[in-house]
Enzyme design. Structure first.
Site, PDB file in Angstrom:
ATOM      1  N   ASP A 120       0.969  -1.139   0.048  1.00 20.96           N
ATOM      2  CA  ASP A 120      -0.028   0.193   0.024  1.00 20.96           C
ATOM      3  C   ASP A 120       0.862   1.057  -0.196  1.00 20.96           C
ATOM      4  O   ASP A 120       2.146   1.285   0.478  1.00 20.96           O
ATOM      5  CB  ASP A 120      -1.016  -0.017   1.388  1.00 20.96           C
ATOM      6  CG  ASP A 120      -2.076  -1.135   1.207  1.00 20.96           C
ATOM      7  OD1 ASP A 120      -2.093  -1.640   0.185  1.00 20.96           O
ATOM      8  OD2 ASP A 120      -2.523  -1.198   2.426  1.00 20.96           O
ATOM      9  N   LYS A 121       0.194   2.271  -0.358  1.00 25.11           N
ATOM     10  CA  LYS A 121       0.953   3.747  -0.511  1.00 25.11           C
ATOM     11  C   LYS A 121       1.442   4.005   0.781  1.00 25.11           C
ATOM     12  O   LYS A 121       2.794   4.325   0.884  1.00 25.11           O
ATOM     13  CB  LYS A 121      -0.225   4.798  -1.003  1.00 25.11           C
ATOM     14  CG  LYS A 121       0.400   5.930  -0.680  1.00 25.11           C
ATOM     15  CD  LYS A 121      -0.819   7.202  -1.033  1.00 25.11           C
ATOM     16  CE  LYS A 121      -0.292   8.603  -1.096  1.00 25.11           C
ATOM     17  NZ  LYS A 121      -1.288   9.430  -1.356  1.00 25.11           N
TER      18      LYS A 121
END
Length: 354
Positions: free
Chosen positions: A164-165
């Site tokens: 994830d970011k």
């Protein structure tokens, strides 16, 4: 592709995130009455959206197995042949803009790159993140003509998984089709070793445990995931966890993944009542445990400001090297924001105990 699958794909592209595993496996068994037919034509007819050129490319890359062995495009299927087709879940952009973005390279040889991704960096471009991603940085780093390098020049940039970011930590990038195929199979077969560190709300009665619950799109809110312990939706997901430190109101745990579903650790921890610290998607961005005193509330808010993201770090990554066939293991230190928040909780706990 079903409507749900299309929606899932669109949602993942919106934020450049998605399942850790970018490949899926399709199993096919040839009918008893099947006439001899070239395998590329057979697969094209059996898999929706497959083109002959894409199928041939997959065969050449070793991503199609017949009875557990690679074959050539002119192989003719026979009755009861067992086919395994590895296919990418990540759509390829027609063009990727190379950008001179610094990369923290932990290891590199002719086959692989190990990247330590900082929090805040999206891995793959999507509708909401057209550039500034890890792939844009890789296009620059790996491109011969950096001003003109595009996706076709460097196919897929060797992405076989992603995080994830706002998750920090290790990613492996394949530098050849052969390495990419080999690593994709290892991820699918769940033989890759992945250890994450997470700061979660609450204390645990036990020292370790396992969460077994399918993970899939939330039935009402399609932008987020949910846990389905009865397996009625989503895909199977297994997370093992171990408590490393206890701070009364939060705990530092290590998580080992058997599967790599979208937001798996975040969803599983929420499911058992231990949302990740400052996870604004799954309920960890508010004071879940603790006292009502103003000083405590201020302390937590200070922690949130130091680490304005969910507290998750991909610390360890291990696999079989695609060329040497020897086990390799890589580790990364916690980033500064995570370390600073842990130290604040350690001091807070000591003050309470004095």
């Amino acid at each position: 592709m079903s409507e749900d699958q299309l929606q899932e794909l669109e949602d993942e592209l919106d934020n450049g995130e998605g399942s850790e595993e970018l490949y899926e496996r399709v199993n096919l068994v040839v009918d008893k009455g099947q006439e001899p037919l070239r395998i590329d034509k057979f697969i094209q007819h059996r898999i929706e959206g497959a083109t002959r050129s894409k199928v041939q490319h997959a065969i050449e890359a070793g991503m199609v197995l017949v009875n557990d062995k690679p074959v050539k495009s002119n192989y003719k299927v026979r009755p009861l042949d067992r086919l395994i087709v590895y296919s990418t879940r990540s759509p390829e952009s027609t063009e990727i803009k190379p950008q001179d973005i610094p990369l923290n390279i932990v290891f590199e040889d002719e086959d692989i790159l190990i990247i330590n991704k900082p929090p805040g960096m999206v891995v793959h471009p999507g509708c909401g993140n057209p550039d500034g991603t890890l792939v844009n940085a890789l296009a620059w780093y790996l491109g011969d003509d950096k001003e003109k390098a595009t996706t076709p020049a460097i196919p897929r940039f060797g992405l076989v998984h992603r995080i994830d970011k706002n998750t920090s930590g290790l990613l492996v990038i394949a530098k050849s089709e052969k390495a990419m195929t080999d690593l994709a199979k290892q991820f699918f077969d769940h033989t890759v070793q992945r250890r994450y560190l997470a700061l979660v709300w609450g204390d645990f009665e036990e020292e370790e445990g396992t969460v077994v619950a399918h993970v899939g799109r939330h039935q009402r809110f399609r932008k987020i995931m949910d846990a389905y312990p009865d397996g009625e939706h989503g895909k199977d997901a297994i997370t093992h966890y171990q408590v490393l430190e206890r701070f009364n109101y939060v705990s530092l745990i290590a998580c080992r993944l058997e599967t790599g579903r979208t937001h798996q650790i975040r969803v599983h921890m929420q499911h058992i009542g231990h949302s990740l610290f400052n996870d604004d998607t799954y309920g960890g961005d508010r004071i879940v445990k603790g006292t009502i005193f103003a000083k405590y509330k201020q302390f937590v808010e200070n922690c949130f400001s130091i680490m304005p993201r969910h507290a998750l770090h991909a610390q360890t990554l291990g696999f079989i090297h695609p060329r040497t066939r020897k086990p390799v293991m890589f580790e990364s230190e916690l980033p500064a924001d995570f370390t600073a928040v842990l130290e604040k909780w350690r001091k807070y706990k000591r003050r309470e105990e004095d």
